[in-house]
Scaffold this active site. Structure first.
Site, PDB file in Angstrom:
ATOM      1  CE1 TYR A 130      -2.849  -3.221   0.179  1.00 13.75           C
ATOM      2  CE2 TYR A 130      -4.389  -1.398   0.091  1.00 13.75           C
ATOM      3  CZ  TYR A 130      -4.108  -2.738  -0.076  1.00 13.75           C
ATOM      4  OH  TYR A 130      -5.081  -3.586  -0.507  1.00 13.75           O
ATOM      5  CE  LYS A 183       2.917 -16.820  -6.459  1.00 13.09           C
ATOM      6  NZ  LYS A 183       2.302 -18.064  -6.953  1.00 13.09           N
ATOM      7  CG  ASP A 216      -0.871 -19.131  -6.534  1.00 12.10           C
ATOM      8  OD1 ASP A 216      -0.493 -19.298  -5.358  1.00 12.10           O
ATOM      9  OD2 ASP A 216      -0.201 -19.508  -7.512  1.00 12.10           O
ATOM     10  CG  ASP A 240      -8.311  -5.271  -0.042  1.00 10.52           C
ATOM     11  OD1 ASP A 240      -9.396  -5.291   0.568  1.00 10.52           O
ATOM     12  OD2 ASP A 240      -8.064  -4.482  -0.970  1.00 10.52           O
ATOM     13  CG  ASP A 244     -13.287  -7.507  -1.274  1.00  8.08           C
ATOM     14  OD1 ASP A 244     -13.335  -7.218  -0.069  1.00  8.08           O
ATOM     15  OD2 ASP A 244     -13.402  -6.665  -2.188  1.00  8.08           O
TER      16      ASP A 244
END
Ligand code: ATP
Length: 360
Positions: A130, A183, A216, A240, A244
């Site tokens: 961010y 990851k 993933d 995030d 969602d």
């Protein structure tokens, strides 16, 4: 307990009024000792105070035991120099709210894509990818030339450690299972550091099982096996996206609740935005903000060792579930024809009848 309510913009005032009302009913029934204090902010104070977050509102939020903040319409704000402060980002930084806690669960009566899900995404909130929060000066995104742009991803041991601790403490009170998501096959250094710190914290919680998954693979597994998870701990952007996805699998944005918490402060905030397209029509779904308020009560119960507040949190969530179980109460986002008011009435009625049941 002193709770500051910030009504926000667009549908914000409608859903915060509904949430305030059910909290008043809850307080009356259980004698929780809540002191609810509303402060105008957002577009409502832009003219009068030349700011969308007047100084005294930030001070009130800091002085309170907890805050409930409805969504704001930052797209409509002028630049910061003209008073258009993003209240959500500003308060999160000012109160060091480093943990974004986002539960997702299936609920009876609601159309769920997932058959069975009850998980919490614990998302680091202060760094990661961010750009607005990972540099001391300037932005974490920059453009050395016309056709090239770069972004910096910040991962620090201290931030990983404290978010991991929130996740393990939460899992300890739930199904004692944490999945760390990263990851590290690609981002070997930064996600390697994340893993190192999470594993260190895991040693303090021998009763909690720790698994790991690549982000993933996690995105796919949430769809195939949504019931396989309890607490998911991850960095900012992965969290995030995954939260969602989890919300969409069980009822959508209108039910997606969240708590932004630090060591001393917490803010209940729905995941959704201010929904300008339906503002002022009385049809916004207040459930996400009500469920966020229940999370705040639960956080306050632990922080102040006041078990009655946890009883209040349970009763509030149970009453929202009871209202959702009857499709007549569903607002249009859930496919129904109900109104914000009708939903709030159904939740209030349930609190009243259940609290009476408890006393009998
Ligand atoms: P932001 O970028 O501020 O998060 P957004 O553009 O992602 O906002 P939202 O404001 O969350 O969008 O709205 C997305 C869609 O979901 C809109 O159609 C909106 O009407 C709907 N929506 C969001 N929250 C609610 C709610 N509480 N009740 C009903 N519909 C909602």
């Amino acid at each position: 307990m002193h709770i500051v309510i910030l009504p926000g913009d667009d549908i914000g005032p409608e859903i915060s009024a509904a949430t305030k009302r059910v909290l008043e009913v809850l307080d009356e029934k259980l004698n929780l000792g809540l002191r609810l204090e509303e402060h105008a902010m957002g577009l409502a104070t832009l003219d009068s105070h030349a700011s969308t977050l007047p100084r005294e509102v930030l001070d009130a939020a800091r002085a309170a035991d907890g805050v409930i903040m409805a969504p704001v319409s930052t797209y409509d704000y002028p630049p910061v120099e003209q008073g258009g402060i993003n209240p959500s980002a500003h308060i999160r930084i000012a109160l060091d709210l480093y943990a974004n806690i986002r539960p997702s669960r299936t609920r009876a009566g609601v159309h769920n894509v997932a058959a069975d899900m009850n998980l919490v995404v614990v998302r680091e909130n202060t760094e990661g990818f961010y750009a607005d929060r990972n540099m001391l000066g300037g932005s974490g995104e920059f453009q050395p030339s016309e056709d090239m742009a770069l972004a910096v991803r910040k991962i620090s041991a201290a931030a990983c450690q404290r978010i991991a601790r929130v996740a393990f403490e939460l899992a300890n009170r739930r199904d004692k299972h944490v999945t760390m998501v990263h990851k590290a096959n690609v981002l070997k250094v930064t996600d390697g550091l994340f893993i190192r710190e999470v594993v260190k914290v895991a040693d303090e919680f021998p009763d909690v099982r720790l698994d790991e998954m690549l982000v993933d693979a996690m995105a796919a597994r949430l769809i195939r096996e949504p019931g396989a998870f309890d607490v998911i701990v991850t960095s900012n952007m992965y969290g995030d996206i995954l939260s969602d996805e989890a919300a969409a699998l069980c009822g959508g944005l209108g039910l997606a609740s969240a708590l932004n918490a630090g060591d001393r402060h917490a803010i209940a905030q729905a995941v959704h935005g201010s929904a300008p397209d339906i503002a002022g029509r009385g049809i916004a779904n207040p459930a996400a903000l009500m469920l966020s308020a229940a999370m705040l009560l639960d956080w306050l119960a632990t922080r102040h060792d006041r078990p009655l507040l946890a009883v209040g949190a349970d009763l509030l969530e149970g009453s929202v579930n009871a209202a959702l179980a009857d499709s007549k109460n569903h607002t249009p986002d859930l496919g129904g024809q109900g109104t914000t008011q009708r939903f709030a009435n159904a939740v209030s009625d349930h609190i009243q009848s259940n609290a009476r049941g408890n006393q009998a």
